[in-house]
Write a protein that holds these residues in place. Sequence first.
Motif, short mmCIF file in Angstrom:
data_model
loop_
_atom_site.label_atom_id
_atom_site.label_comp_id
_atom_site.label_asym_id
_atom_site.label_seq_id
_atom_site.Cartn_x
_atom_site.Cartn_y
_atom_site.Cartn_z
N TRP A 17 0.85 -1.20 0.00
CA TRP A 17 0.00 0.00 0.00
C TRP A 17 0.88 1.25 0.00
CZ3 TRP A 17 -3.39 1.63 4.73
CH2 TRP A 17 -4.36 2.53 4.33
N CYS A 18 1.94 1.24 0.80
CA CYS A 18 2.83 2.39 0.91
C CYS A 18 3.58 2.65 -0.40
CB CYS A 18 3.84 2.19 2.04
SG CYS A 18 3.10 2.19 3.69
N VAL A 19 4.09 1.61 -1.05
CA VAL A 19 4.89 1.83 -2.27
C VAL A 19 4.02 2.03 -3.51
CG1 VAL A 19 6.90 0.60 -1.37
CG2 VAL A 19 5.25 -0.64 -2.80
N SER A 20 2.72 1.80 -3.41
CA SER A 20 1.86 1.87 -4.58
C SER A 20 1.78 3.27 -5.18
CB SER A 20 0.44 1.38 -4.26
OG SER A 20 -0.21 2.27 -3.37
N GLU A 21 2.04 4.29 -4.39
CA GLU A 21 1.99 5.67 -4.87
C GLU A 21 3.37 6.21 -5.23
OE1 GLU A 21 -0.82 7.47 -5.41
OE2 GLU A 21 -1.94 5.65 -4.90
N GLY A 22 4.39 5.34 -5.22
CA GLY A 22 5.72 5.77 -5.60
C GLY A 22 6.64 6.06 -4.44
N GLU A 23 6.16 5.91 -3.23
CA GLU A 23 6.97 6.16 -2.04
C GLU A 23 7.95 5.01 -1.82
OE1 GLU A 23 5.81 5.65 2.69
OE2 GLU A 23 4.32 6.48 1.34
N THR A 24 9.15 5.33 -1.34
CA THR A 24 10.07 4.28 -0.91
C THR A 24 9.66 3.91 0.50
OG1 THR A 24 11.87 5.13 -2.26
CG2 THR A 24 12.48 3.71 -0.42
N LEU A 25 9.50 2.64 0.75
CA LEU A 25 9.04 2.19 2.06
C LEU A 25 10.10 2.43 3.13
CD1 LEU A 25 6.82 0.66 3.68
CD2 LEU A 25 8.14 -1.41 3.22
N ILE A 26 9.72 3.11 4.18
CA ILE A 26 10.57 3.19 5.37
C ILE A 26 10.44 1.83 6.03
CG2 ILE A 26 10.85 4.24 7.64
CD1 ILE A 26 9.67 6.83 6.37
N PRO A 27 11.56 1.16 6.32
CA PRO A 27 11.46 -0.18 6.90
C PRO A 27 10.51 -0.19 8.11
CG PRO A 27 13.74 0.34 6.43
CD PRO A 27 12.95 1.61 6.22
N LEU A 28 9.76 -1.25 8.23
CA LEU A 28 8.82 -1.35 9.34
C LEU A 28 8.96 -2.71 10.00
CD1 LEU A 28 6.06 -3.21 8.62
CD2 LEU A 28 5.70 -1.30 7.09
N ILE A 29 8.69 -2.71 11.28
CA ILE A 29 8.64 -3.97 12.01
C ILE A 29 7.25 -4.07 12.62
CG2 ILE A 29 9.64 -3.10 14.17
CD1 ILE A 29 11.19 -5.90 14.16
N GLY A 30 6.56 -5.15 12.27
CA GLY A 30 5.25 -5.42 12.83
C GLY A 30 5.37 -6.59 13.78
N TYR A 31 4.55 -6.61 14.79
CA TYR A 31 4.66 -7.67 15.79
C TYR A 31 3.29 -8.02 16.34
CZ TYR A 31 5.16 -3.17 18.12
OH TYR A 31 5.00 -1.85 18.48
N GLU A 32 3.24 -9.21 16.91
CA GLU A 32 2.01 -9.72 17.53
C GLU A 32 2.29 -9.98 19.00
OE1 GLU A 32 -1.25 -13.34 17.10
OE2 GLU A 32 0.62 -13.43 15.96
N HIS A 33 1.38 -9.49 19.84
CA HIS A 33 1.47 -9.73 21.28
C HIS A 33 0.70 -11.01 21.63
CE1 HIS A 33 3.28 -5.85 22.07
NE2 HIS A 33 2.36 -5.27 21.31
N PRO A 34 0.93 -11.56 22.82
CA PRO A 34 0.24 -12.80 23.22
C PRO A 34 -1.29 -12.71 23.16
CG PRO A 34 2.04 -12.38 24.71
CD PRO A 34 1.92 -11.16 23.83
N VAL A 44 12.89 4.70 11.29
CA VAL A 44 13.32 5.93 10.62
C VAL A 44 14.77 6.22 10.98
CG1 VAL A 44 12.85 8.39 10.32
CG2 VAL A 44 10.95 6.80 10.74
N PHE A 45 15.63 6.17 9.97
CA PHE A 45 17.05 6.46 10.10
C PHE A 45 17.44 7.37 8.94
CE2 PHE A 45 16.57 2.78 12.70
CZ PHE A 45 17.61 2.80 13.62
N ASP A 46 18.62 7.97 9.01
CA ASP A 46 19.09 8.82 7.91
C ASP A 46 19.22 8.03 6.62
OD1 ASP A 46 19.20 11.05 9.52
OD2 ASP A 46 21.32 10.78 10.04
N ASP A 47 19.54 6.76 6.73
CA ASP A 47 19.73 5.89 5.58
C ASP A 47 18.78 4.70 5.72
OD1 ASP A 47 21.40 3.31 4.53
OD2 ASP A 47 21.84 5.09 3.32
#
Length: 162
Positions: A17-34, A44-47
Amino acid sequence: MIETARLAGFFTAHGIWCVSEGETLIPLIGYEHPDGEYGMDRLVFDDLSEGARAGQDALADGDPSWVSAVLVADGYIHLDQGKTDALLVEAVRYGPYRQSMRLAVPYRPADTPRGFAVHRPKFMDAECGDPQFNAMAEAFFVGAASHTEAHAVWDAHLDESV
């Protein structure tokens, strides 16, 4: 691993969804709780590569409140047609017997003459003959479909030729 594959599908769809408009994806970490609740952090980092490395470190270390986690980063894979944009996905199921899966979802960027397209996921470190593979692949797609806004974009731009 079925639940982890579902988590990976959900957050991979979010990345699409994020890259569909031409954006470079900022890395993401998704997680599941118990309790089954999902959470997400953008790295979000400089690079962008620093963000991806931080995500890999976070996956390796885990968090006591995570049952599973997934890192989604923008990158490239090499296919028969050459270097191809892709979302690179690593997912981990924590516990006494840590399990993991890796895959890539190639895509054609929006700024190309033919426009945005999403291609078939490429599962790595998995044997297609493994009985669990089909269940994990199905769970991945169920997870992707559960992110309704993102799945609508994925479905509208699906190109299975790659």
